[in-house]
Design a protein around this motif. Sequence first.
Motif, short mmCIF file in Angstrom:
data_model
loop_
_atom_site.label_atom_id
_atom_site.label_comp_id
_atom_site.label_asym_id
_atom_site.label_seq_id
_atom_site.Cartn_x
_atom_site.Cartn_y
_atom_site.Cartn_z
N PRO A 247 0.82 -1.21 0.00
CA PRO A 247 0.00 0.00 0.00
C PRO A 247 0.86 1.26 0.00
O PRO A 247 1.87 1.33 0.69
CB PRO A 247 -0.80 -0.12 1.31
N MET A 248 0.45 2.25 -0.79
CA MET A 248 1.17 3.52 -0.83
C MET A 248 1.16 4.20 0.54
O MET A 248 2.16 4.78 0.97
CB MET A 248 0.53 4.45 -1.88
N ILE A 249 0.03 4.11 1.24
CA ILE A 249 -0.13 4.71 2.57
C ILE A 249 -1.25 3.95 3.27
O ILE A 249 -2.18 3.45 2.62
CB ILE A 249 -0.47 6.23 2.48
N THR A 250 -1.17 3.83 4.58
CA THR A 250 -2.24 3.20 5.36
C THR A 250 -2.63 4.13 6.51
O THR A 250 -1.83 4.97 6.94
CB THR A 250 -1.81 1.85 5.96
N LYS A 251 -3.83 3.95 7.00
CA LYS A 251 -4.28 4.76 8.13
C LYS A 251 -3.42 4.51 9.36
O LYS A 251 -3.15 5.42 10.15
CB LYS A 251 -5.75 4.46 8.44
N ALA A 252 -2.94 3.27 9.51
CA ALA A 252 -2.13 2.92 10.68
C ALA A 252 -0.82 3.70 10.72
O ALA A 252 -0.24 3.89 11.79
CB ALA A 252 -1.85 1.42 10.68
#
Length: 224
Positions: free
Chosen positions: A97-102
């Motif tokens: 993933p490019m970015i995650t909420k975590a």
Amino acid sequence: MPITKYSVLAGDPTSGKVVTGASTHYQITMQAPGGPFTVAVNIQSVDGSEVLYDIVENFTPPDLAGLTALPMGMTALKSEPGGLGLDFVRSTVNGAPMITKAQMTLLPQLKAQAKGVSAEEQMVRRARAKALENAVVTLLNMTIADKDGVIYAFGSAFADSGKVDGIHDIHMNQGNPVNNHGGDNGVWQDGALFINLPSKGTWTAVFIAFQTESWNTDSSGNPV
């Protein structure tokens, strides 16, 4: 309907300043053909929509070749997979993933002195609330210092004076509650800042979202 005029602005930053109002932004001035342009970056939490952010160093853009092939200035983007459009939920880099909420950090609201809170604690809270602003200022100064430094700002192009003046909505633009900015929801139209410093051979990404936004969205960008 999704955000309007989804675009990426590539340019040479020259200055920046804080602009206060209903929502405090850090305003970056960028030089590029058709400009100068204004890049408006959310840097404070307001109205209960607390800001989440992450600064990713040693970043690789999802489509590095496509991004660096762009001309300087404003380029309209298609909100679809396989192009330069960004999607916090769906974009990947090398299979991850490019970015995650975590990965993201909460930016607390900047409030006045609270009763029973020591001056030292208040200083800590203010520092946390201004962490994103400080990071953006540092990255801006580094880019200005690099003669070939470029900022790529993804978001919604806007015009205040009859021509394209700049870009805003430089944050996640999906997963909003239907009754709270739900009209902006869409896929492959998220905003971000990608900073390229050729003198250092580095890329840095700035990702911004809001706690009110869901990361579980349907094909229209609405929360599931």
